[in-house]
Design a protein around this motif. Structure first.
Motif, PDB file in Angstrom:
ATOM      1  N   TYR A  80       0.810  -1.213   0.000  1.00  0.00           N
ATOM      2  CA  TYR A  80       0.000   0.000   0.000  1.00  0.00           C
ATOM      3  C   TYR A  80       0.851   1.275   0.000  1.00  0.00           C
ATOM      4  O   TYR A  80       0.305   2.378   0.103  1.00  0.00           O
ATOM      5  CB  TYR A  80      -0.937   0.008   1.210  1.00  0.00           C
ATOM      6  CG  TYR A  80      -2.021  -1.041   1.123  1.00  0.00           C
ATOM      7  CD1 TYR A  80      -3.193  -0.809   0.418  1.00  0.00           C
ATOM      8  CD2 TYR A  80      -1.857  -2.277   1.742  1.00  0.00           C
ATOM      9  CE1 TYR A  80      -4.176  -1.777   0.328  1.00  0.00           C
ATOM     10  CE2 TYR A  80      -2.838  -3.260   1.663  1.00  0.00           C
ATOM     11  CZ  TYR A  80      -3.992  -2.998   0.946  1.00  0.00           C
ATOM     12  OH  TYR A  80      -4.970  -3.972   0.868  1.00  0.00           O
ATOM     13  N   ARG A  81       2.158   1.133  -0.106  1.00  0.00           N
ATOM     14  CA  ARG A  81       3.009   2.321  -0.150  1.00  0.00           C
ATOM     15  C   ARG A  81       2.737   3.121  -1.421  1.00  0.00           C
ATOM     16  O   ARG A  81       2.519   2.557  -2.490  1.00  0.00           O
ATOM     17  CB  ARG A  81       4.486   1.916  -0.084  1.00  0.00           C
ATOM     18  CG  ARG A  81       4.871   1.343   1.275  1.00  0.00           C
ATOM     19  CD  ARG A  81       6.319   0.884   1.294  1.00  0.00           C
ATOM     20  NE  ARG A  81       6.641   0.286   2.583  1.00  0.00           N
ATOM     21  CZ  ARG A  81       7.797  -0.293   2.859  1.00  0.00           C
ATOM     22  NH1 ARG A  81       8.754  -0.349   1.937  1.00  0.00           N
ATOM     23  NH2 ARG A  81       8.014  -0.805   4.072  1.00  0.00           N
ATOM     24  N   GLU A  82       2.734   4.432  -1.266  1.00  0.00           N
ATOM     25  CA  GLU A  82       2.451   5.364  -2.358  1.00  0.00           C
ATOM     26  C   GLU A  82       1.014   5.261  -2.857  1.00  0.00           C
ATOM     27  O   GLU A  82       0.675   5.847  -3.880  1.00  0.00           O
ATOM     28  CB  GLU A  82       3.414   5.142  -3.544  1.00  0.00           C
ATOM     29  CG  GLU A  82       4.886   5.164  -3.189  1.00  0.00           C
ATOM     30  CD  GLU A  82       5.328   6.493  -2.608  1.00  0.00           C
ATOM     31  OE1 GLU A  82       4.718   7.522  -2.961  1.00  0.00           O
ATOM     32  OE2 GLU A  82       6.275   6.508  -1.804  1.00  0.00           O
ATOM     33  N   ARG A  83       0.168   4.538  -2.116  1.00  0.00           N
ATOM     34  CA  ARG A  83      -1.218   4.387  -2.558  1.00  0.00           C
ATOM     35  C   ARG A  83      -2.226   4.907  -1.533  1.00  0.00           C
ATOM     36  O   ARG A  83      -3.371   5.195  -1.893  1.00  0.00           O
ATOM     37  CB  ARG A  83      -1.531   2.914  -2.842  1.00  0.00           C
ATOM     38  CG  ARG A  83      -0.699   2.287  -3.949  1.00  0.00           C
ATOM     39  CD  ARG A  83      -1.104   0.841  -4.147  1.00  0.00           C
ATOM     40  NE  ARG A  83      -2.531   0.729  -4.418  1.00  0.00           N
ATOM     41  CZ  ARG A  83      -3.279  -0.318  -4.080  1.00  0.00           C
ATOM     42  NH1 ARG A  83      -2.734  -1.332  -3.430  1.00  0.00           N
ATOM     43  NH2 ARG A  83      -4.564  -0.340  -4.378  1.00  0.00           N
ATOM     44  N   VAL A  84      -1.845   5.011  -0.287  1.00  0.00           N
ATOM     45  CA  VAL A  84      -2.766   5.390   0.788  1.00  0.00           C
ATOM     46  C   VAL A  84      -2.406   6.783   1.310  1.00  0.00           C
ATOM     47  O   VAL A  84      -1.222   7.102   1.518  1.00  0.00           O
ATOM     48  CB  VAL A  84      -2.723   4.371   1.938  1.00  0.00           C
ATOM     49  CG1 VAL A  84      -3.516   4.882   3.147  1.00  0.00           C
ATOM     50  CG2 VAL A  84      -3.280   3.030   1.473  1.00  0.00           C
ATOM     51  N   LEU A  98      -7.554   5.879  -1.444  1.00  0.00           N
ATOM     52  CA  LEU A  98      -6.793   4.778  -2.043  1.00  0.00           C
ATOM     53  C   LEU A  98      -6.634   5.037  -3.536  1.00  0.00           C
ATOM     54  O   LEU A  98      -7.617   5.216  -4.254  1.00  0.00           O
ATOM     55  CB  LEU A  98      -7.514   3.448  -1.805  1.00  0.00           C
ATOM     56  CG  LEU A  98      -6.745   2.175  -2.130  1.00  0.00           C
ATOM     57  CD1 LEU A  98      -5.475   2.073  -1.311  1.00  0.00           C
ATOM     58  CD2 LEU A  98      -7.621   0.951  -1.893  1.00  0.00           C
ATOM     59  N   ARG A  99      -5.375   5.055  -4.002  1.00  0.00           N
ATOM     60  CA  ARG A  99      -5.072   5.322  -5.408  1.00  0.00           C
ATOM     61  C   ARG A  99      -4.610   4.038  -6.103  1.00  0.00           C
ATOM     62  O   ARG A  99      -4.252   3.060  -5.462  1.00  0.00           O
ATOM     63  CB  ARG A  99      -3.986   6.396  -5.522  1.00  0.00           C
ATOM     64  CG  ARG A  99      -4.376   7.742  -4.934  1.00  0.00           C
ATOM     65  CD  ARG A  99      -3.300   8.783  -5.255  1.00  0.00           C
ATOM     66  NE  ARG A  99      -2.022   8.427  -4.664  1.00  0.00           N
ATOM     67  CZ  ARG A  99      -1.628   8.806  -3.450  1.00  0.00           C
ATOM     68  NH1 ARG A  99      -2.440   9.556  -2.705  1.00  0.00           N
ATOM     69  NH2 ARG A  99      -0.442   8.459  -2.985  1.00  0.00           N
ATOM     70  N   ASN A 100      -4.574   4.110  -7.429  1.00  0.00           N
ATOM     71  CA  ASN A 100      -4.112   2.984  -8.255  1.00  0.00           C
ATOM     72  C   ASN A 100      -4.825   1.687  -7.879  1.00  0.00           C
ATOM     73  O   ASN A 100      -4.201   0.647  -7.650  1.00  0.00           O
ATOM     74  CB  ASN A 100      -2.603   2.807  -8.133  1.00  0.00           C
ATOM     75  CG  ASN A 100      -1.832   4.031  -8.590  1.00  0.00           C
ATOM     76  OD1 ASN A 100      -2.270   4.741  -9.502  1.00  0.00           O
ATOM     77  ND2 ASN A 100      -0.702   4.290  -7.960  1.00  0.00           N
ATOM     78  N   VAL A 101      -6.136   1.742  -7.807  1.00  0.00           N
ATOM     79  CA  VAL A 101      -6.916   0.597  -7.338  1.00  0.00           C
ATOM     80  C   VAL A 101      -6.938  -0.494  -8.404  1.00  0.00           C
ATOM     81  O   VAL A 101      -6.864  -0.225  -9.608  1.00  0.00           O
ATOM     82  CB  VAL A 101      -8.356   1.021  -6.976  1.00  0.00           C
ATOM     83  CG1 VAL A 101      -8.356   2.026  -5.845  1.00  0.00           C
ATOM     84  CG2 VAL A 101      -9.089   1.566  -8.185  1.00  0.00           C
TER      85      VAL A 101
END
Length: 344
Positions: A80-84, A98-101
């Motif tokens: 989840y690094r760089e995504r949350v 949350l990105r890049n799902v």
């Protein structure tokens, strides 16, 4: 020294998260959200107080996602690094974005807010792909439920592979239809279906999501999908299913893969040998019957020939006796007194 204590704190928090238990009376009912890019997972504690910590976990195993502490900052799990991102709109707000799902983000999320002085408060959210609801057995996997095995699966193709060889499992789209998305799934014996790849058209481009633990996924612009396996292992065996989402509806293609030892015999080859053996045995039986009948007839002919050759006189007398019996009877002469012979 402070950095060491901080890292130690992160480590301890990630270890205890899966076993944290929250009081039932402080747990909010689950909310369903749609899977989408940049989705916000809301977690706002309704109490008043001072924030001690916010933690996010996922699934029934409470796999750690993220932890936030007012003093020590934020710690994220590797995937989840760089995504949350913690939004922090208020003091007791633990909401994250949350990105890049991907489809791997489907599941149940748990948020726990530790507030002083009242203690922990928690809520749960269910993230689903509302455009295409997940299959029934995928829901069961998310909830950790176990059900009896379903009915036997009808497969359109049987694949055979030997241990340690390379193999490609491919699914080709249907002709004369427009394909928007294809999902490849795998099911091992005694296990539920799980997604290993997704190919879809997004904003005019091709998006590939690879969740496979074995091999690699490739997608074509026609949404033909392939799984390339290197050094095939026994765990690669099982059922593979491709679900095509098209303008005419949903279409499935299911295959089964069997892995055998080098030089060994797979189930299909074993059955092939069984059928060949049964056919050969039947053919041999017919040949044996024909040979027995021919020998029996030849034996009778030889016996008849020997009788003719060894006993010709007997045969001749028999013919004469037969001819004599067929000759008409002749009148016999009558003998009278005086030695005269007269014919009556």
């Amino acid at each position: 020294m402070g950095a060491v204590n901080k890292d130690h704190w992160y480590f301890m928090v990630l270890l205890i998260l899966p076993i944290v238990k929250v009081r039932a009376q402080q747990k909010e009912p689950a909310v369903t959200l749609a899977l989408e890019e940049g989705m916000e997972l809301s977690c706002v504690c309704p109490w008043e107080g001072r924030l001690s910590m916010v933690s996010w976990t996922k699934g029934t195993d409470r796999d750690p996602i993220a932890v936030f502490h007012p003093d020590f900052g934020m710690s994220l799990s590797h995937q989840y690094r760089e995504r949350v991102e913690f939004l922090r709109r208020s003091e007791l707000d633990g909401t994250i974005a949350l990105r890049n799902v991907t489809h791997q983000d489907i599941g149940v999320y748990h948020c726990t807010v530790h507030a002083f002085p009242q203690g922990p408060w928690s809520s749960s959210l269910q993230v689903e792909d509302l455009d295409e609801p997940p299959a029934e057995d995928e829901d069961d996997e998310v909830l950790g439920l176990e059900y009896p095995s379903p009915e036997p699966i009808d497969t359109s193709l049987d694949l055979q592979a030997q241990l340690n060889e390379n193999l490609t499992v491919s699914c080709t789209g249907l002709p004369n239809v427009t394909v928007y998305q294809v999902i490849m799934e795998k099911r091992a014996v005694g296990r539920p279906w799980h997604i290993i790849a997704v190919c879809k058209i997004l904003d005019g481009g091709l998006l590939t999501e690879d969740y496979s633990d074995r091999g690699s996924i490739s997608c074509a612009h026609t949404l033909d999908i392939s799984l390339h396996l290197v050094d095939v292992q026994p765990q690669d065996s099982g059922f593979y299913r491709c679900t095509f989402h098209t303008d005419t509806g949903t279409h499935n293609t299911t295959m089964t893969l069997s892995v055998s030892e080098p030089g060994g015999i797979s189930l299909s080859m074993y059955m092939f040998y069984i059928y060949c053996g049964a056919g050969a045995a039947g053919l041999l039986l017919i040949i044996a019957v024909i040979i027995a009948v021919v020998r029996h007839r030849n034996r009778n002919k030889r016996i008849e020939y020997r009788v003719k050759k060894l006993y010709p006189a007997h045969r001749q007398r028999s013919k004469e006796a037969q001819a004599y019996e067929e000759v008409p009877s002749v009148r016999q002469p009558a003998v009278c007194a005086g030695a005269q012979v007269s014919y009556l």
